[in-house]
Design an enzyme around this catalytic site. Structure first.
Site, PDB file in Angstrom:
ATOM      1  CE  LYS A 238      40.270  12.802  32.605  1.00 37.23           C
ATOM      2  NZ  LYS A 238      39.443  13.406  33.660  1.00 37.23           N
ATOM      3  CG  ASP A 249      44.918  17.102  33.610  1.00 38.81           C
ATOM      4  OD1 ASP A 249      44.418  18.031  34.265  1.00 38.81           O
ATOM      5  OD2 ASP A 249      44.948  15.929  34.013  1.00 38.81           O
ATOM      6  NE  ARG A 312      42.920  14.066  43.874  1.00 38.68           N
ATOM      7  CZ  ARG A 312      41.615  14.232  44.094  1.00 38.68           C
ATOM      8  NH1 ARG A 312      41.089  13.797  45.235  1.00 38.68           N
ATOM      9  NH2 ARG A 312      40.853  14.821  43.205  1.00 38.68           N
TER      10      ARG A 312
END
Length: 458
Positions: A238, A249, A312
């Site tokens: 990032k 997060d 995910r």
């Protein structure tokens, strides 16, 4: 002193707080003594939202407080007054334009929160006296919200995977639940390969934490929370501004832990399983690389298109494991996509579910609790956006379109056809101060889901 205390007749004098707005101001003014009416005129108080008029008595003490409100937003009405008003004990006046005193009290308590672990605490908050029944109803929700905020606000050095495990162990001890963990290479030997792949580059071992509670004969409820304790983005690193707040997060895990605590505290008749895959998405020589193919717990192969779509990946193994138990319902919470924030903004979590009836029920609970969320579609034609030429599918794709939808569709691949499932993509954060919502970690959807589960299983 606690922001909310029980009202005990004859024990202390409470200062009444009356909610007013522009339309109701003439009625409020008519109830005032002439000197107070003159004081209202002199100060220019008009009942606008957020305005406050403190009325003194003849001895110079506070006799009454008028607070300007938006009557359509009772949760925010008193949301910053525990800090704004002088220390003391207050109560909600019988007169007032907002009738839902419980929401007024809840907003007062939520706005009193401050995270003072690393700095000197400020002055004590003012307290609001409420009936004992109201206190018993609201305090668990306030405590659960505080738990979410504290977990999310804590910097990663003090909130790694092992610290999430400690929080779950403490909860288990309080409610006589059982905890099991798979740590480090145990994840590989027990077939949780994607959790291991995401977390293996950190000096802190990745883990899956499982809490179980309740009678075996009760309906099975499984709550799953994304526990990425810090997300560098991995090798798809990032930029600095995107990485700045990635301590949050693990907000999905914080929600899951707090909701599990509410379920156990309320003794809902369920067989509860809490699952938290906890990792740090770090960068090292053994970090997960773009282009790798991972065979997941469900047997499906996933090409790693982007190492920054790691949430995910850890969730898919946890969801596959959850589905093996065939529970009545699986609920997962995750700070999953920036796309959900682009679509709905920071205050509105995105709800996905494979059952219309579940969506209707929880959104109804959200409206009652003033804990909003918005349903987005599982538009299955968009599965093509995650196509891979060498694996069953990828964890991300070249298109930036419908990012929240494609992330949810990825998770849905690990949910069997007949399994009830709900997914909340939540920001878990306030970018600035709002009444009832101080800057920093935030619980979003927690109250709504607790009410929904209480109604479903009571």
């Amino acid at each position: 002193m606690s922001p909310l205390i029980e009202r005990k007749s004859g024990k202390r004098r409470s200062i009444p707080i009356e909610t007013v707005d522009v339309a109701g101001l003439p009625d409020a003014e008519a109830r005032l003594a002439p000197a107070h009416r003159q004081w209202m005129t002199s100060t220019g108080f008009r009942g606008l939202p957020g305005a406050c008029l403190v009325l003194p008595d003849t001895r110079g003490a506070i006799a009454r407080v008028l607070v300007g409100v938006d009557r359509t937003d009772p949760l925010s009405a008193l949301g910053d007054f525990a800090r704004r008003l002088p220390e003391g004990v207050y109560e909600i006046a019988d007169e007032g334009v907002i009738e839902d005193r419980d929401l007024l009290a809840l907003g007062w308590a939520l706005g009193a929160y401050r995270f003072d672990r690393y700095r000197k605490a400020g002055r004590a908050t003012a307290s609001l006296a409420v009936e004992g029944s109201v206190l018993r109803s609201l305090q668990p929700v306030v405590d659960a919200t505080t738990q979410v905020r504290d977990l999310v606000n804590t910097p990663t050095e003090d909130m790694g995977p092992e610290h999430l495990a400690e929080a779950i162990h403490a909860q288990a001890a309080e409610h006589k639940a059982k905890v099991r963990e798979w740590v480090g290479d145990e994840l590989l030997s027990s077939n949780f390969p994607t959790i291991h792949a995401v977390g293996r580059a950190s000096h802190r071992a990745p883990r899956l934490i499982e809490l179980t509670w309740g009678k075996q004969s009760n309906p099975k409820l499984t709550i799953v929370g994304k526990g990425v304790c810090f997300d560098t983005g991995g090798l798809d690193i990032k930029p600095s501004d995107g990485m700045r707040w990635m301590k949050k997060d693990m907000g999905g895990a914080a929600h899951a832990i707090a909701l599990a605590g509410l379920v156990m505290g309320a003794k809902l008749p369920v067989r509860l399983t809490l699952l938290v895959p906890a990792v740090e998405n770090a960068i090292a020589g053994n970090a997960m690389r773009p282009g790798e193919v991972i065979r997941t717990r469900a047997g499906l192969t996933v090409e790693v298109d982007n190492t920054d779509a790691e949430g995910r990946l850890i969730l898919c193994d946890a969801l596959a494991y959850a589905a093996e138990q065939a529970p009545d319902l699986i609920v997962d919470f995750a700070t999953l996509t920036g796309a959900a924030r682009v679509a709905l903004g920071p205050e509105l979590p995105a709800l996905f579910t494979n059952r219309d009836q579940l969506a209707d029920h929880v959104i109804g609970a959200a409206e009652v609790t003033h804990d909003p969320m918005w349903r987005l579609p599982l538009w299955r034609p968009y599965r093509r956006m995650l196509d891979s030429y060498i694996a069953d599918f990828a964890n991300a794709g070249p298109s930036r379109h419908a990012g929240a939808v494609t992330a949810a569709l990825y998770l849905e691949r690990f949910i069997p056809e007949g399994q009830n499932w709900m997914h909340l993509d939540t920001y878990s954060w306030n970018d600035g101060d709002r009444p009832g919502h101080p800057r920093g970690g935030e619980a979003q959807g927690l109250r709504a889901f607790f009410r929904f589960l209480s109604e479903r299983y009571s």
